[in-house]
Design a protein around this motif. Structure first.
Motif, PDB file in Angstrom:
ATOM      1  N   ARG A  71      -5.255 -37.052  -3.649  1.00  0.00           N
ATOM      2  CA  ARG A  71      -5.089 -36.503  -5.108  1.00  0.00           C
ATOM      3  C   ARG A  71      -3.851 -36.959  -5.665  1.00  0.00           C
ATOM      4  N   LEU A  72      -2.667 -37.188  -4.502  1.00  0.00           N
ATOM      5  CA  LEU A  72      -1.428 -38.104  -5.204  1.00  0.00           C
ATOM      6  C   LEU A  72      -1.625 -39.459  -5.378  1.00  0.00           C
ATOM      7  N   THR A  73      -2.180 -40.079  -4.611  1.00  0.00           N
ATOM      8  CA  THR A  73      -1.957 -41.439  -4.789  1.00  0.00           C
ATOM      9  C   THR A  73      -3.293 -42.229  -5.453  1.00  0.00           C
ATOM     10  N   ALA A 347       1.284 -20.942  23.258  1.00  0.00           N
ATOM     11  CA  ALA A 347       2.381 -21.717  23.641  1.00  0.00           C
ATOM     12  C   ALA A 347       2.083 -21.604  25.356  1.00  0.00           C
ATOM     13  N   ILE A 348       2.057 -22.680  25.844  1.00  0.00           N
ATOM     14  CA  ILE A 348       1.674 -23.072  27.332  1.00  0.00           C
ATOM     15  C   ILE A 348       2.531 -23.389  27.978  1.00  0.00           C
ATOM     16  N   LYS A 349       3.085 -22.742  28.858  1.00  0.00           N
ATOM     17  CA  LYS A 349       4.324 -22.894  29.837  1.00  0.00           C
ATOM     18  C   LYS A 349       4.028 -24.091  30.658  1.00  0.00           C
ATOM     19  N   GLY A 350       5.231 -25.039  30.452  1.00  0.00           N
ATOM     20  CA  GLY A 350       5.193 -26.030  31.377  1.00  0.00           C
ATOM     21  C   GLY A 350       4.436 -27.385  30.580  1.00  0.00           C
ATOM     22  N   GLN A 351       3.779 -26.998  29.544  1.00  0.00           N
ATOM     23  CA  GLN A 351       2.931 -28.200  28.578  1.00  0.00           C
ATOM     24  C   GLN A 351       4.313 -29.082  28.110  1.00  0.00           C
ATOM     25  N   GLN A 352       3.975 -30.339  28.444  1.00  0.00           N
ATOM     26  CA  GLN A 352       4.910 -31.452  27.939  1.00  0.00           C
ATOM     27  C   GLN A 352       4.510 -32.236  26.932  1.00  0.00           C
ATOM     28  N   LEU A 353       4.940 -32.281  25.659  1.00  0.00           N
ATOM     29  CA  LEU A 353       4.320 -32.786  24.438  1.00  0.00           C
ATOM     30  C   LEU A 353       5.314 -34.447  24.526  1.00  0.00           C
ATOM     31  N   THR A 354       4.374 -35.405  24.019  1.00  0.00           N
ATOM     32  CA  THR A 354       5.266 -36.527  23.615  1.00  0.00           C
ATOM     33  C   THR A 354       4.471 -37.278  22.897  1.00  0.00           C
ATOM     34  N   ALA A 355       5.082 -38.631  22.395  1.00  0.00           N
ATOM     35  CA  ALA A 355       4.776 -39.431  21.184  1.00  0.00           C
ATOM     36  C   ALA A 355       3.465 -39.674  21.240  1.00  0.00           C
ATOM     37  N   ALA A 356       2.577 -39.639  22.461  1.00  0.00           N
ATOM     38  CA  ALA A 356       1.272 -39.975  22.518  1.00  0.00           C
ATOM     39  C   ALA A 356       0.283 -38.864  22.249  1.00  0.00           C
ATOM     40  N   ASN A 357       0.771 -37.647  22.064  1.00  0.00           N
ATOM     41  CA  ASN A 357       0.008 -36.412  21.729  1.00  0.00           C
ATOM     42  C   ASN A 357      -0.174 -36.485  20.346  1.00  0.00           C
ATOM     43  N   THR A 358      -1.442 -37.223  19.757  1.00  0.00           N
ATOM     44  CA  THR A 358      -1.660 -37.271  18.445  1.00  0.00           C
ATOM     45  C   THR A 358      -2.903 -36.339  18.273  1.00  0.00           C
ATOM     46  N   ALA A 359      -3.193 -36.029  16.863  1.00  0.00           N
ATOM     47  CA  ALA A 359      -4.460 -35.314  16.658  1.00  0.00           C
ATOM     48  C   ALA A 359      -4.946 -35.391  15.255  1.00  0.00           C
ATOM     49  N   ASN A 360      -6.277 -35.323  15.124  1.00  0.00           N
ATOM     50  CA  ASN A 360      -6.553 -35.461  13.762  1.00  0.00           C
ATOM     51  C   ASN A 360      -6.007 -34.133  12.842  1.00  0.00           C
ATOM     52  N   PHE A 361      -5.786 -32.965  13.106  1.00  0.00           N
ATOM     53  CA  PHE A 361      -5.364 -32.037  12.494  1.00  0.00           C
ATOM     54  C   PHE A 361      -3.903 -32.085  12.398  1.00  0.00           C
ATOM     55  N   GLY A 362      -3.092 -32.664  13.465  1.00  0.00           N
ATOM     56  CA  GLY A 362      -1.945 -32.815  13.379  1.00  0.00           C
ATOM     57  C   GLY A 362      -1.423 -33.890  12.090  1.00  0.00           C
ATOM     58  N   THR A 363      -2.202 -34.815  12.223  1.00  0.00           N
ATOM     59  CA  THR A 363      -2.130 -35.961  11.080  1.00  0.00           C
ATOM     60  C   THR A 363      -2.138 -35.420   9.703  1.00  0.00           C
ATOM     61  N   GLY A 364      -3.537 -34.410   9.479  1.00  0.00           N
ATOM     62  CA  GLY A 364      -3.614 -33.887   8.219  1.00  0.00           C
ATOM     63  C   GLY A 364      -2.545 -32.975   7.654  1.00  0.00           C
ATOM     64  N   ALA A 365      -1.929 -32.243   8.721  1.00  0.00           N
ATOM     65  CA  ALA A 365      -0.744 -31.330   8.409  1.00  0.00           C
ATOM     66  C   ALA A 365       0.367 -32.360   7.965  1.00  0.00           C
ATOM     67  N   PHE A 366       0.573 -33.452   8.677  1.00  0.00           N
ATOM     68  CA  PHE A 366       1.727 -34.150   8.177  1.00  0.00           C
ATOM     69  C   PHE A 366       1.345 -34.626   6.849  1.00  0.00           C
ATOM     70  N   LEU A 367       0.407 -35.046   6.388  1.00  0.00           N
ATOM     71  CA  LEU A 367      -0.115 -35.708   5.106  1.00  0.00           C
ATOM     72  C   LEU A 367       0.131 -34.715   4.052  1.00  0.00           C
ATOM     73  N   LEU A 368      -0.194 -33.352   4.471  1.00  0.00           N
ATOM     74  CA  LEU A 368      -0.036 -32.315   3.344  1.00  0.00           C
ATOM     75  C   LEU A 368       1.561 -32.216   3.130  1.00  0.00           C
ATOM     76  N   ALA A 369       2.447 -32.033   4.128  1.00  0.00           N
ATOM     77  CA  ALA A 369       3.783 -32.033   4.096  1.00  0.00           C
ATOM     78  C   ALA A 369       4.336 -33.136   3.228  1.00  0.00           C
ATOM     79  N   ALA A 370       3.922 -34.357   3.791  1.00  0.00           N
ATOM     80  CA  ALA A 370       4.436 -35.459   2.843  1.00  0.00           C
ATOM     81  C   ALA A 370       4.302 -35.455   1.528  1.00  0.00           C
ATOM     82  N   CYS A 371       2.950 -35.015   1.173  1.00  0.00           N
ATOM     83  CA  CYS A 371       2.712 -35.223  -0.345  1.00  0.00           C
ATOM     84  C   CYS A 371       3.494 -34.098  -1.214  1.00  0.00           C
ATOM     85  N   GLU A 372       3.602 -32.952  -0.394  1.00  0.00           N
ATOM     86  CA  GLU A 372       4.424 -32.083  -1.301  1.00  0.00           C
ATOM     87  C   GLU A 372       5.983 -32.524  -1.229  1.00  0.00           C
TER      88      GLU A 372
END
Length: 769
Positions: A71-73, A347-372
């Motif tokens: 829609r933006l580009t 929220a899961i106790k002890g669950q560590q996230l890294t740069a390698a933790n990617t996901a389809n829904f996370g990318t979609g959320a990032f795109l929504l924020a970036a467009c706005e």
């Protein structure tokens, strides 16, 4: 000595200053814009992930972000990616047909969970695509499912927070395309149930679902446990609902109240580093950054500021910190988005996230924020600077002109002070919005009409344009032997792909599909053929008469009232295919091996075809690249073809096939060739298809090249031939068609149209800013 040393140091410092300034300037210049970040992130995702995945929530959430990026580009590749996904899923969510078996009251991924919200979020993308190309089959399943839900007295469909993002926008979008208030009323009833269940009156946050309500559930330290992505779903969902909900809808104030309360509550939970922890009030429950919730919050807050609902002075510092986290920590150098909590619900106790933790829904959320973020930085939603300017289109000829004109995108962006994208509106003298398009090569297209030796003006200003129905569109049809078909409001065309070549069928040139409506018809024709031809084939085994009867009312090879395919191509150039020559012998190209959609509506569709290496006059690896574009209102496609691998100059040509049914209705002009094609059944069809190729840019030799003996019904060709073609050059020309039952009644009229078109190409309309 000290004085001398000081002087030396000062001089040295002065000498270093330009270098330091230059280095600093280079560093600043190297920082990508937010639009460039969007392109990097989305291109990386689409390059590394197949669109042929199921329509469940995680994939579908990505596609909501992808459609916002489109829609933006206006990037045609983003739209095609969504189109492939939608077709793979047959424009459906869960596919159980029997409504008595439809479920929703607990979690489930089976095809019988039709009423479960995780299988309904896909409808958001289908409806967005329908708005541009309104084929009924694209929203048929969405209407069937949601109409069934609306008719049920139950309201407990959304018993977990995620569903408020998954389904609420589906209801407002269905209202938008139907005008039926039942969707809004059911939205309110369902949301009221969810709100009563999950909204916490003290914190103004939402529990993920009934299992996590305090004090039944607590964090390890005894606090209330609000899951960041869950509240992210809600805030983003409320923003999307408010964007589409009518301002005067009776229950809108309740949705607005919850949005404002949640935005304030969310902001209070932000960590100093800019992110939100997975348990929003208890960072120790799952320490460290998390991207998906942070991105959804960033989107929701930016949307509110852009639409004047949130105080910029209060919320901009929050967004500044969260955006800094998203681009400096979450965004990786390759364009992936990391630190996304995997699929879960808490929220899961002890669950560590890294740069390698990617996901389809996370990318979609990032795109929504970036467009706005782009819209916020450029102030394009509710502009306060009121920047606007006038564009004048002048017609220097004595002919009335109605055509698509090109503006320079960089000039428009610069005058408006925006970074790019569809962040402006173009209006006529009545203040009405005009459709426009940003092309892959940096043009802005506008459809204009100008009287002879006259001029018109229109205004360009900041703003978010509405969605326009496409007048031009093309796509690949792998379901039909890899056809690539495209059309505009005048006609349609088809090029044959690799699946046909593998079969060995001798079909080389461009096909013509005639039509007598400005509406786009090709997708519907293929869809009907996909549905009915298997039925016809099976029926023919037992009842030939019934099969023939069904075929007569469904086949696109017969006129069903809006045109048909009755143009014979076979082993010929068809309508306007280019080819290298060996004397008067055409060295026919076979089917394309690859394609790329460059532009796709509303005013132009452009595709690049690539062909397999071929042996041409002793050169064994000659590769053809062909770029074809078609504008709204035009009878003629623009084609630019180039060949690589030639070791000597050659002759290149284009033209149209001449059939044995009529070898006389041919016109060879100085810079065009025309033909009145009798169709594949002159007596049955009782009309003509006018075809031609025009050569306004090169001095060509036009001639008839007929075979000594016809090849089937192919008598030969009428060609425009360019001698002295060199390796890598571009040969640009036009080719196209008209139909005697629609927009052109005679060969003489067709000739006048061709001559006028060439004159217009040579004397373009002028643009003044």
């Amino acid at each position: 000595m000290m004085k001398r040393l000081s002087v030396v140091l000062i001089v040295s410092a002065l000498m270093l200053m330009p270098a330091m300034s230059e280095a600093k300037a280079k560093k600043i210049k190297a920082m990508p814009s937010t639009i460039e970040i969007i392109e990097k992130v989305n291109s990386h995702w689409q390059r590394t992930n197949s669109p042929y995945v199921r329509a469940f929530w995680d994939n579908a959430a990505y596609f909501t972000g992808n459609m916002e990026a489109y829609r933006l580009t206006g990037n045609a590749g983003y739209l095609e990616y969504s189109d492939k996904w939608a077709r793979h899923n047959k424009w459906s969510g869960a596919m159980e047909k029997d409504p008595s078996k439809w479920k929703y009251k607990n979690y489930g991924e089976g095809q019988d969970y039709v009423l479960f919200g995780d299988w309904q979020i896909c409808f958001q993308t289908y409806i967005d695509m329908y708005e541009m190309n309104p084929n009924a089959y694209k929203t048929a399943r969405a209407k069937e499912v949601m109409d069934h839900e609306c008719a049920m007295p139950d309201t407990d469909f959304w018993w977990w927070a995620d569903a408020l993002y998954m389904v609420m926008p589906v209801m407002t979008k269905l209202y938008g395309i139907t005008g039926d208030i039942k969707y809004l009323d059911k939205l309110y009833a369902n949301f009221k149930y969810a709100d009563d269940l999950m909204f916490d009156d003290d914190t103004h946050l939402y529990y993920r679902d009934g299992k996590y309500i305090y004090p039944k559930h607590k964090t390890d330290t005894g606090k209330k446990d609000f899951w960041a992505r869950g509240d992210g779903w809600v805030l983003a969902g409320l923003a999307k609902v408010l964007a589409d909900m009518p301002a005067d809808y009776k229950h809108r104030p309740f949705f607005l109240q919850r949005y404002l309360q949640l935005a304030e509550a969310v902001s209070k939970c932000q960590q100093k580093e800019g992110y939100w922890t997975r348990s929003m009030l208890d960072p120790e429950q799952a320490e460290g950054p998390e991207t998906s919730g942070t991105a959804f919050f960033t989107y929701g807050l930016l949307w509110g500021m852009n639409h004047g609902l949130l105080d910029v002075a209060v919320y901009k510092p929050v967004v500044d910190k969260s955006w800094n986290y998203l681009v400096s920590k979450a965004l990786q150098p390759d364009g992936s988005v990391g630190y996304v909590q995997p699929i879960g619900e808490k929220a899961i106790k002890g669950q560590q996230l890294t740069a390698a933790n990617t996901a389809n829904f996370g990318t979609g959320a990032f795109l929504l924020a970036a467009c706005e973020k782009v819209r916020f930085d450029d102030g394009s939603v509710n502009p306060v600077d009121k920047k606007a300017f006038t564009v004048t289109i002048c017609n220097p000829t004595g002919r009335y002109r109605h055509e698509v004109v090109e503006l320079d995108a960089k000039t428009v962006f610069s005058k408006l002070g925006i970074s790019g994208g569809r962040q402006f509106v173009i209006t006529n003298g009545f203040g009405q919005q005009l459709a426009y398009q940003i092309t892959h090569d940096g043009k802005i297209l506008v459809d204009v009409s100008v009287l002879p030796e006259s001029r018109i003006k229109f205004t360009i200003k900041k703003g978010i344009p509405k969605t326009f129905v496409n007048s031009c569109y093309g796509r690949a049809y792998p379901e039909r032997l890899d056809d690539y078909a495209w059309e505009n409001d005048r006609g349609a065309y088809r090029a044959y792909g690799p699946a046909l070549q593998k079969r060995g069928e001798r079909s080389y040139g461009n096909d013509v599909w005639v039509k007598n409506t400005p509406d786009l018809v090709v997708e519907e024709r293929y869809n009907i053929e996909d549905i009915y031809q298997p039925i016809v084939r099976n029926l023919r085994k037992t009842n030939k008469a019934a099969a023939d009867s069904l075929n007569a009312i469904t086949s696109y090879h017969l006129d069903q009232g809006y045109g048909l395919d009755c143009y014979n191509v076979g082993p010929s150039l068809g309508c306007g295919t280019p080819a290298l020559m060996d004397g008067d012998r055409i060295l026919f190209p076979y089917c394309f091996c690859d394609y790329e959609i460059l532009d796709n509506g509303p005013l132009r569709t452009t595709v690049r075809f690539t062909y397999n290496p071929a042996t041409i006059n002793g050169d064994t690896a000659v590769v053809e690249t062909r770029v074809v574009s078609l504008d709204k209102g035009a009878n003629f496609n623009k084609t630019s073809v180039s060949y690589h691998g030639l070791t000597s100059s050659a002759t290149v040509a284009s033209g149209v096939v001449v059939h044995t049914g009529d070898v006389n209705s041919v016109v060879c002009g100085k810079d065009y060739v025309l033909y009145a094609d009798p169709t594949n059944n002159p007596e049955g069809h009782n009309f003509q298809i006018y075809v031609g190729a025009l050569f306004p840019y090169n001095a060509v030799v036009t001639k008839k090249v007929f075979y000594d003996k016809p090849d089937g019904d192919i008598a030969g060709h009428v060609l425009g031939m360019l001698n002295g073609y060199n390796d890598g050059d571009k040969f640009t020309y036009y080719s196209g068609s008209a139909w005697s039952k629609y927009d052109c009644r005679s060969l003489k009229e067709w000739q006048l149209r061709a001559e006028s078109f060439i004159e217009n190409v040579k004397t373009p309309l002028t643009v003044t800013y």
